[in-house]
Design a protein around this motif. Sequence first.
Motif, PDB file in Angstrom:
ATOM      1  N   HIS A 203       0.847  -1.181   0.000  1.00 29.90           N
ATOM      2  CA  HIS A 203       0.000   0.000   0.000  1.00 29.90           C
ATOM      3  C   HIS A 203       0.889   1.240   0.000  1.00 29.90           C
ATOM      4  N   ASP A 204       0.291   2.395  -0.231  1.00 27.82           N
ATOM      5  CA  ASP A 204       1.057   3.637  -0.295  1.00 27.82           C
ATOM      6  C   ASP A 204       1.871   3.879   0.976  1.00 27.82           C
ATOM      7  N   ILE A 205       1.278   3.596   2.140  1.00 28.54           N
ATOM      8  CA  ILE A 205       1.996   3.831   3.387  1.00 28.54           C
ATOM      9  C   ILE A 205       3.224   2.938   3.459  1.00 28.54           C
ATOM     10  N   GLU A 206       3.085   1.686   3.047  1.00 31.18           N
ATOM     11  CA  GLU A 206       4.216   0.765   3.066  1.00 31.18           C
ATOM     12  C   GLU A 206       5.285   1.181   2.061  1.00 31.18           C
ATOM     13  N   ILE A 207       4.868   1.692   0.916  1.00 32.48           N
ATOM     14  CA  ILE A 207       5.832   2.173  -0.079  1.00 32.48           C
ATOM     15  C   ILE A 207       6.608   3.357   0.486  1.00 32.48           C
ATOM     16  N   GLY A 208       5.904   4.215   1.235  1.00 29.56           N
ATOM     17  CA  GLY A 208       6.577   5.339   1.864  1.00 29.56           C
ATOM     18  C   GLY A 208       7.646   4.897   2.851  1.00 29.56           C
ATOM     19  N   ILE A 209       7.367   3.848   3.607  1.00 35.35           N
ATOM     20  CA  ILE A 209       8.353   3.319   4.554  1.00 35.35           C
ATOM     21  C   ILE A 209       9.494   2.653   3.809  1.00 35.35           C
TER      22      ILE A 209
END
Length: 310
Positions: A203-209
């Motif tokens: 997900h976008d949040i995981e990609i950010g991390i």
Amino acid sequence: MSRDSVRYGRVPKRSREKGDDNRVTTSGAEPTETIFNEMQLATFEMIVTLSQAHYAHCSYTEEKTRGIMRKPAIFTSMDEYGSPQSDCSPTSVTADSLEQQKINMWQRFADFITPSISRVVEYAKRIPGFLELSQDDQLILIKSGFFEIWLVHVSKMFDPIDNTLTFSDGNFITRQQMELMFDHEFVSSIFNFMIGFNQLHLHDIEIGIFAAIALCCPDRYGVYDAKAIHRIEEKLYEAMKIQSARTRGFDSRYHENVVVKVPELRAIGIKHAEHLSWFRGNWTRLKLPPLFAEIFDIPKSEDELLLVAQ
């Protein structure tokens, strides 16, 4: 913005209040338990910060890429009077024109990538602990990690059916065109990474991390305080583990599949750095955006640009 990110924007305050209550009402709690709760809260707040930074500064989030109108990128060569000649498509390549077409494609490719540079810089500043590093270490991490972060972001724009890669403005480049710029082996490694990365369905949040993990590598050549960078890296890995567990339930095998993409990505970054030697050897023939030349240490006549503000 996803529901997860909306919830993340609200929960830390409640969690902090709850933590304050616990310190008042549970004076008999074990010190180790208090420390553990504080570490959990710090990790949670890191996820919130990275999520907000990703949505604010990445051009390739799910929301921003929805409905992009794709169009083939045009790579044109110029005659001696500065007028466009024929399209630099691989079918028009001859032994005499190959070098000039490669130059034209590199220049256009640089134009497509450059807008992401300032976005990655702003994102990096939001990574907890990053601005506490020396400015030299900040610059080294950004310069050596930018291409890898860009690949992480743009991976969702790879189409394995027609072998194209679409930029945030809708222009797309074909595999043949990329192979003209680089080589078959390098492009294969890029596309294979993207296929595997997309199969993780982050997900976008995981990609950010994940992007932050890619950036904060203590093994980058020339860094001064590798231990400080390593401490940030450890916290980022913990944040990825917690976020993945929250969204899909903890699966050690899945987490390992995410982690192994990091060295694969860094190997691509090293290969890309080798390709840049061609850039540096032909810099007098190239008209590159100053920021692009700066991020990849390519000689230029303009004054040096400062990527990270004081």
